[in-house]
Design an enzyme around this catalytic site. Structure first.
Site, PDB file in Angstrom:
ATOM      1  N   GLY A  12       3.471   5.640   1.554  1.00  0.00           N
ATOM      2  CA  GLY A  12       4.120   6.291   2.684  1.00  0.00           C
ATOM      3  C   GLY A  12       5.620   6.101   2.684  1.00  0.00           C
ATOM      4  O   GLY A  12       6.150   5.256   1.974  1.00  0.00           O
ATOM      5  N   THR A  13       6.295   6.930   3.457  1.00  0.00           N
ATOM      6  CA  THR A  13       7.748   6.864   3.641  1.00  0.00           C
ATOM      7  C   THR A  13       8.495   7.746   2.636  1.00  0.00           C
ATOM      8  O   THR A  13       8.143   7.822   1.470  1.00  0.00           O
ATOM      9  CB  THR A  13       8.314   5.438   3.500  1.00  0.00           C
ATOM     10  OG1 THR A  13       7.822   4.621   4.550  1.00  0.00           O
ATOM     11  CG2 THR A  13       9.823   5.413   3.572  1.00  0.00           C
ATOM     12  N   THR A  14       9.536   8.395   3.148  1.00  0.00           N
ATOM     13  CA  THR A  14      10.544   9.002   2.284  1.00  0.00           C
ATOM     14  C   THR A  14      11.902   8.668   2.884  1.00  0.00           C
ATOM     15  O   THR A  14      12.152   8.970   4.047  1.00  0.00           O
ATOM     16  CB  THR A  14      10.376  10.527   2.194  1.00  0.00           C
ATOM     17  OG1 THR A  14       9.078  10.827   1.681  1.00  0.00           O
ATOM     18  CG2 THR A  14      11.424  11.130   1.264  1.00  0.00           C
ATOM     19  N   LYS A  45      13.227   3.664  10.522  1.00  0.00           N
ATOM     20  CA  LYS A  45      13.393   3.151   9.170  1.00  0.00           C
ATOM     21  C   LYS A  45      14.853   3.064   8.747  1.00  0.00           C
ATOM     22  O   LYS A  45      15.148   2.677   7.622  1.00  0.00           O
ATOM     23  CB  LYS A  45      12.616   4.025   8.178  1.00  0.00           C
ATOM     24  CG  LYS A  45      11.113   4.050   8.458  1.00  0.00           C
ATOM     25  CD  LYS A  45      10.400   4.985   7.516  1.00  0.00           C
ATOM     26  CE  LYS A  45       8.926   5.075   7.871  1.00  0.00           C
ATOM     27  NZ  LYS A  45       8.201   6.056   7.035  1.00  0.00           N
ATOM     28  N   SER A 142       6.953   7.211  -1.234  1.00  0.00           N
ATOM     29  CA  SER A 142       5.955   8.034  -1.908  1.00  0.00           C
ATOM     30  C   SER A 142       6.323   9.512  -1.926  1.00  0.00           C
ATOM     31  O   SER A 142       5.809  10.275  -2.737  1.00  0.00           O
ATOM     32  CB  SER A 142       4.587   7.853  -1.232  1.00  0.00           C
ATOM     33  OG  SER A 142       4.642   8.230   0.127  1.00  0.00           O
TER      34      SER A 142
END
EC number: 3.4.25.1
Length: 210
Positions: A12-14, A45, A142
């Site tokens: 997860g996360t960009t 984030k 990801s």
């Protein structure tokens, strides 16, 4: 740490960082996930380190927040002792040392650190092994393969902050569409001669329809 646990922490996360000619843009989605479980859909984030510096978090949230606290402490200490801002390069080296000193029980995190100091804008990527790379543009998480496709197409060395924030927003939005671990909105921060500031919802919508 088992492969199963590691896989869930890192999924997860960009996050996207772009160094423009007059500042740095950091951009990230707001979804925190563990595997295919969405743990939180309003995660910040992007963290401010000092009035001139910030970073993005990817990986284990607790580990990344620990690093943020350490960097804030040393940045504030430098301000008190030296009566001035700590350089972005020094913050990146400090972040690298934190990772390196804990390599026996590593922090599961990937950091994009940027800001604007007396030398101008700077952007660094620091990984969990303590490696430091200065970047013109970079993406982690990801959704990064999708974001890189757009960044490599649209990045130019003469981008202004205003143009860079449009590119960063489009890159993260593209990742949201194509990556299950990315989503639930986007946050954007700008660091230039006027310091660190987060864009409001109205400012983001003026750039791109989220």
């Amino acid at each position: 740490m088992s492969n199963n646990v590691e896989e869930k922490i890192l999924h997860g996360t960009t996050t996207v960082g772009i160094k423009a000619k007059d500042g740095v843009v950091l951009c990230a989605d707001m979804r925190a996930s563990a595997g295919y479980f969405i743990a939180n859909n309003n995660t910040m984030k992007i963290q401010q380190i000092d009035q001139h510096a910030g970073l993005t978090l990817a990986g284990g949230v607790a580990d990344a927040q620990n690093i943020v606290d350490i960097l804030r402490y040393h940045s504030n200490l430098h301000r008190v002792e030296k009566q001035g801002d700590i350089s972005i390069h020094s913050l990146a080296r400090l972040c690298s040392l934190i990772f390196h000193q804990n390599r026996g029980y590593p922090f599961m995190a990937d950091i994009l650190l940027g800001g604007y100091d007396s030398s101008g804008p700077s952007l660094f990527n620091v990984d969990m092994f303590g490696s430091v790379e200065e970047k013109s543009y970079v993406t982690t998480g990801s959704g990064s393969p999708v974001a890189y496709g757009l960044l490599e197409e649209e990045y130019r060395e003469d981008l202004t902050v205003e143009e860079a924030k449009q590119v960063a927003l489009r890159a993260v939005k593209a990742a949201i569409v194509r990556n299950i671990g990315t989503g639930d909105g986007i946050n954007v921060a700008i660091m230039d001669k006027d310091g660190f500031r987060l864009l409001t919802d109205e400012q983001k919508k003026a750039v791109i329809e989220l």
